[in-house]
Design a protein around this motif. Structure first.
Motif, PDB file in Angstrom:
ATOM      1  N   TRP A 178      21.604 -14.898 -37.290  1.00 19.48           N
ATOM      2  CA  TRP A 178      23.003 -14.646 -36.932  1.00 19.48           C
ATOM      3  C   TRP A 178      23.097 -13.706 -35.731  1.00 19.48           C
ATOM      4  CZ3 TRP A 178      27.825 -15.811 -36.678  1.00 19.48           C
ATOM      5  CH2 TRP A 178      28.827 -14.846 -36.603  1.00 19.48           C
ATOM      6  N   ARG A 179      22.331 -12.642 -35.746  1.00 22.00           N
ATOM      7  CA  ARG A 179      22.315 -11.699 -34.634  1.00 22.00           C
ATOM      8  C   ARG A 179      21.885 -12.389 -33.343  1.00 22.00           C
ATOM      9  NH1 ARG A 179      17.839  -7.239 -35.177  1.00 22.00           N
ATOM     10  NH2 ARG A 179      16.624  -9.141 -34.772  1.00 22.00           N
ATOM     11  N   TYR A 180      20.842 -13.186 -33.414  1.00 21.70           N
ATOM     12  CA  TYR A 180      20.354 -13.895 -32.231  1.00 21.70           C
ATOM     13  C   TYR A 180      21.392 -14.893 -31.725  1.00 21.70           C
ATOM     14  CZ  TYR A 180      17.492 -16.958 -29.309  1.00 21.70           C
ATOM     15  OH  TYR A 180      17.008 -17.703 -28.264  1.00 21.70           O
ATOM     16  N   ALA A 181      22.032 -15.610 -32.644  1.00 22.14           N
ATOM     17  CA  ALA A 181      23.012 -16.628 -32.249  1.00 22.14           C
ATOM     18  C   ALA A 181      24.201 -16.003 -31.527  1.00 22.14           C
ATOM     19  CB  ALA A 181      23.481 -17.401 -33.476  1.00 22.14           C
ATOM     20  N   VAL A 182      24.728 -14.887 -32.050  1.00 21.16           N
ATOM     21  CA  VAL A 182      25.900 -14.249 -31.442  1.00 21.16           C
ATOM     22  C   VAL A 182      25.561 -13.685 -30.073  1.00 21.16           C
ATOM     23  CG1 VAL A 182      27.546 -12.348 -31.653  1.00 21.16           C
ATOM     24  CG2 VAL A 182      26.987 -13.744 -33.648  1.00 21.16           C
ATOM     25  N   ILE A 183      24.463 -12.937 -29.959  1.00 25.97           N
ATOM     26  CA  ILE A 183      24.101 -12.318 -28.682  1.00 25.97           C
ATOM     27  C   ILE A 183      23.761 -13.385 -27.646  1.00 25.97           C
ATOM     28  CG2 ILE A 183      22.450 -10.819 -27.520  1.00 25.97           C
ATOM     29  CD1 ILE A 183      24.483  -9.372 -29.263  1.00 25.97           C
ATOM     30  N   THR A 184      23.050 -14.425 -28.053  1.00 22.92           N
ATOM     31  CA  THR A 184      22.732 -15.511 -27.122  1.00 22.92           C
ATOM     32  C   THR A 184      23.998 -16.199 -26.638  1.00 22.92           C
ATOM     33  OG1 THR A 184      20.598 -15.886 -28.211  1.00 22.92           O
ATOM     34  CG2 THR A 184      21.468 -17.677 -26.853  1.00 22.92           C
ATOM     35  N   HIS A 185      24.943 -16.394 -27.524  1.00 24.91           N
ATOM     36  CA  HIS A 185      26.211 -17.021 -27.154  1.00 24.91           C
ATOM     37  C   HIS A 185      26.963 -16.163 -26.131  1.00 24.91           C
ATOM     38  CE1 HIS A 185      29.576 -19.707 -27.642  1.00 24.91           C
ATOM     39  NE2 HIS A 185      30.383 -18.717 -28.017  1.00 24.91           N
ATOM     40  N   LEU A 186      27.006 -14.859 -26.355  1.00 25.73           N
ATOM     41  CA  LEU A 186      27.708 -13.976 -25.423  1.00 25.73           C
ATOM     42  C   LEU A 186      26.981 -13.883 -24.087  1.00 25.73           C
ATOM     43  CD1 LEU A 186      28.789 -11.096 -27.828  1.00 25.73           C
ATOM     44  CD2 LEU A 186      30.229 -12.880 -26.817  1.00 25.73           C
ATOM     45  N   LYS A 196      35.560 -12.550 -20.074  1.00 26.03           N
ATOM     46  CA  LYS A 196      36.450 -11.644 -19.354  1.00 26.03           C
ATOM     47  C   LYS A 196      36.291 -10.215 -19.863  1.00 26.03           C
ATOM     48  CE  LYS A 196      39.949 -15.299 -18.997  1.00 26.03           C
ATOM     49  NZ  LYS A 196      41.336 -15.689 -19.363  1.00 26.03           N
ATOM     50  N   SER A 197      36.280  -9.279 -18.930  1.00 26.47           N
ATOM     51  CA  SER A 197      36.188  -7.874 -19.300  1.00 26.47           C
ATOM     52  C   SER A 197      36.536  -7.007 -18.103  1.00 26.47           C
ATOM     53  CB  SER A 197      34.777  -7.536 -19.800  1.00 26.47           C
ATOM     54  OG  SER A 197      34.659  -6.150 -20.074  1.00 26.47           O
ATOM     55  N   HIS A 198      37.035  -5.799 -18.379  1.00 24.43           N
ATOM     56  CA  HIS A 198      37.287  -4.839 -17.314  1.00 24.43           C
ATOM     57  C   HIS A 198      36.009  -4.114 -16.920  1.00 24.43           C
ATOM     58  CE1 HIS A 198      37.423  -2.460 -21.013  1.00 24.43           C
ATOM     59  NE2 HIS A 198      37.110  -1.413 -20.273  1.00 24.43           N
ATOM     60  N   LEU A 199      34.930  -4.333 -17.682  1.00 26.26           N
ATOM     61  CA  LEU A 199      33.659  -3.692 -17.407  1.00 26.26           C
ATOM     62  C   LEU A 199      32.849  -4.495 -16.395  1.00 26.26           C
ATOM     63  CD1 LEU A 199      32.591  -2.744 -21.048  1.00 26.26           C
ATOM     64  CD2 LEU A 199      33.640  -1.247 -19.339  1.00 26.26           C
ATOM     65  N   ALA A 200      31.937  -3.821 -15.716  1.00 27.35           N
ATOM     66  CA  ALA A 200      31.034  -4.490 -14.787  1.00 27.35           C
ATOM     67  C   ALA A 200      30.018  -5.322 -15.571  1.00 27.35           C
ATOM     68  CB  ALA A 200      30.313  -3.464 -13.920  1.00 27.35           C
ATOM     69  N   VAL A 201      29.422  -6.304 -14.904  1.00 18.15           N
ATOM     70  CA  VAL A 201      28.467  -7.198 -15.557  1.00 18.15           C
ATOM     71  C   VAL A 201      27.298  -6.417 -16.154  1.00 18.15           C
ATOM     72  CG1 VAL A 201      26.821  -9.077 -15.182  1.00 18.15           C
ATOM     73  CG2 VAL A 201      29.092  -9.182 -14.137  1.00 18.15           C
ATOM     74  N   GLN A 202      26.789  -5.435 -15.416  1.00 14.90           N
ATOM     75  CA  GLN A 202      25.652  -4.653 -15.917  1.00 14.90           C
ATOM     76  C   GLN A 202      26.028  -3.852 -17.164  1.00 14.90           C
ATOM     77  OE1 GLN A 202      22.470  -4.853 -15.042  1.00 14.90           O
ATOM     78  NE2 GLN A 202      23.116  -6.490 -13.640  1.00 14.90           N
ATOM     79  N   ASP A 203      27.264  -3.366 -17.192  1.00 13.39           N
ATOM     80  CA  ASP A 203      27.709  -2.630 -18.372  1.00 13.39           C
ATOM     81  C   ASP A 203      27.804  -3.547 -19.585  1.00 13.39           C
ATOM     82  OD1 ASP A 203      27.875  -0.273 -16.933  1.00 13.39           O
ATOM     83  OD2 ASP A 203      29.971  -0.588 -16.386  1.00 13.39           O
ATOM     84  N   LEU A 204      28.284  -4.777 -19.369  1.00  8.97           N
ATOM     85  CA  LEU A 204      28.361  -5.745 -20.463  1.00  8.97           C
ATOM     86  C   LEU A 204      26.969  -6.105 -20.973  1.00  8.97           C
ATOM     87  CD1 LEU A 204      31.171  -8.148 -19.209  1.00  8.97           C
ATOM     88  CD2 LEU A 204      31.253  -6.710 -21.244  1.00  8.97           C
ATOM     89  N   LYS A 205      26.051  -6.292 -20.047  1.00 12.02           N
ATOM     90  CA  LYS A 205      24.669  -6.586 -20.456  1.00 12.02           C
ATOM     91  C   LYS A 205      24.105  -5.434 -21.284  1.00 12.02           C
ATOM     92  CE  LYS A 205      23.404  -9.677 -16.634  1.00 12.02           C
ATOM     93  NZ  LYS A 205      22.503  -9.879 -15.457  1.00 12.02           N
ATOM     94  N   GLY A 206      24.458  -4.215 -20.888  1.00 13.43           N
ATOM     95  CA  GLY A 206      23.993  -3.054 -21.639  1.00 13.43           C
ATOM     96  C   GLY A 206      24.547  -3.027 -23.055  1.00 13.43           C
ATOM     97  N   ILE A 207      25.832  -3.395 -23.219  1.00  9.12           N
ATOM     98  CA  ILE A 207      26.449  -3.441 -24.545  1.00  9.12           C
ATOM     99  C   ILE A 207      25.743  -4.468 -25.427  1.00  9.12           C
ATOM    100  CG2 ILE A 207      28.547  -4.095 -25.788  1.00  9.12           C
ATOM    101  CD1 ILE A 207      30.158  -2.842 -23.531  1.00  9.12           C
ATOM    102  N   LEU A 208      25.439  -5.623 -24.860  1.00  7.23           N
ATOM    103  CA  LEU A 208      24.767  -6.666 -25.637  1.00  7.23           C
ATOM    104  C   LEU A 208      23.359  -6.238 -26.025  1.00  7.23           C
ATOM    105  CD1 LEU A 208      25.901  -9.910 -23.755  1.00  7.23           C
ATOM    106  CD2 LEU A 208      26.966  -8.756 -25.688  1.00  7.23           C
ATOM    107  N   THR A 209      22.680  -5.537 -25.118  1.00 10.60           N
ATOM    108  CA  THR A 209      21.338  -5.048 -25.423  1.00 10.60           C
ATOM    109  C   THR A 209      21.371  -4.024 -26.543  1.00 10.60           C
ATOM    110  OG1 THR A 209      20.593  -5.425 -23.146  1.00 10.60           O
ATOM    111  CG2 THR A 209      19.310  -3.881 -24.482  1.00 10.60           C
TER     112      THR A 209
END
Length: 362
Positions: A178-186, A196-209
């Motif tokens: 489940w964890r892998y499926a959700v993170i891979t999907h995002l 869509k997000s007000h955050l920069a791409v690198q910040d979003l990648k950091g959240i997913l990590t």
């Protein structure tokens, strides 16, 4: 709820508000009023107006009737076998992403069902019955997306043509998938530039990590002894009804709302007071989008599989297919579920339909 929505119309009836929110809030406010029109019934003694209802899933009264009908239908069509209940959750860092990207939110039931069916196929080689009820709220009404899932505790072996009665689910394996499926999907949505997000791409990648690596144990719950009726009655509270039952509204004024919230840490019910505008903002994200199902069916319950396999499944289980409940009329449903006949006048005489009146605008 009508008073709340009427007093806060300037908060939600705006062009920037999600269209489904505006439509459903307006329907709830107009439910059972001349704004939706009415039918006229009469007897020898009196005449009565029966106002049309809104049928919105966010309306407490309309949703309650729809819920009862859904419950009766599911009790009839699901076989009487043991079931397992599962709750898939995710770290709170991801909630805001799904809140803003509702097109990704609608993919979660498919991800959850695929995870379960894939693991069961690998382990047992069978197909199971799966019902997924997505939720977007917790006891405090804050956005908290998770899935409630009902799974048959046995499965159909296509290769052997028989029913395997016992399936043991592995909590750790399902959590990791489940964890892998959700993170891979995002991550895929981010790469395709549809997140869509007000955050920069690198910040979003950091959240997913962080969500994947620093939260290695996503919380999931497995109830191994969930009966069909137990799960259905629990899920029915949220399937076609607003996230807050009427009894939880303690006081409503022109400025504030006091309601009963559930503290996620202590598990206690606590009175909570907030501004009227803030309360409406809490409710709005939980209004379902138009043409989106509040319940999804997979595996042997998917529309395609049900048409092909239902008769054979009941034969293998040694059970008889129960007839589907007859769709009740407005009058019959009120008599059955509420013990009230709306077409009996004060003298006990039956009233007959006379005419239909159009909605009154303004």
């Amino acid at each position: 709820m009508k008073k709340i929505l009427s007093s806060s119309r300037d908060v939600w009836d705006r062009p920037e508000t999600r269209l489904a929110v505006r439509k459903n809030f307006a329907k709830v406010g107009d439910c059972g009023t001349p704004a939706l029109g009415w039918e006229v019934y009469a007897s020898d003694n009196e005449e009565k107006r029966c106002y049309h209802m809104c049928k919105s899933p966010f309306c407490a009264s309309c949703g309650y009737r729809a819920t009862l009908l859904w419950l009766e239908y599911q009790e009839a069509v699901l076989p009487d076998i043991p079931y397992t209940g599962i709750v898939f959750t995710m770290p709170r860092e991801l909630w805001s992403i799904f809140k803003r990207n509702r097109h990704l939110l609608h993919d979660l039931p498919v991800l959850g069902a695929d995870v379960i069916q894939q693991w069961i196929n690998m382990r047992y080689g069978v197909s199971v019955l799966i019902i997924v009820v997505p939720h977007t709220f917790g006891g405090d009404l804050k956005f908290n997306t998770h899935l409630h899932i009902l799974i048959s505790a046995g499965g159909l072996s296509d290769s052997e043509g028989r029913w395997i009665p016992r399936i043991q689910l592995h909590k750790g394996a399902l959590m990791r998938m489940w964890r892998y499926a959700v993170i891979t999907h995002l991550r895929g949505a981010l790469q395709a530039q549809v997140l869509k997000s007000h955050l920069a791409v690198q910040d979003l990648k950091g959240i997913l990590t962080v969500a994947y690596e620093q939260h290695p144990q996503w919380i999931i719950f497995i109830d191994k002894i969930a009966s069909k009726s137990h799960f259905l009655r629990y899920a029915a509270r949220y399937v076609r009804r607003p996230p807050l039952a009427s009894w939880r509204l303690l006081e409503v004024t022109d400025r504030e709302v006091e309601f009963v919230a559930k503290d996620s840490r202590t598990k206690l019910l606590v009175p909570t007071r907030c501004q009227l505008s803030d309360f409406v903002r809490l409710l709005a994200p939980h209004v379902p989008d138009s043409y989106r199902h509040s319940v999804r069916y997979f595996g042997l319950l998917s529309p395609r599989a049900r048409g092909r396999m239902q008769a054979a499944l009941f034969v293998l289980l040694g059970q008889c297919i129960r007839p589907r409940p007859r769709r009740l009329s407005w009058r019959d449903s009120l008599r059955k579920y509420f013990g009230v006949d709306p077409l009996i006048d004060s003298h006990g005489q039956t009233m007959s339909w006379v005419r239909r009146e159009p909605p009154v605008i303004g």
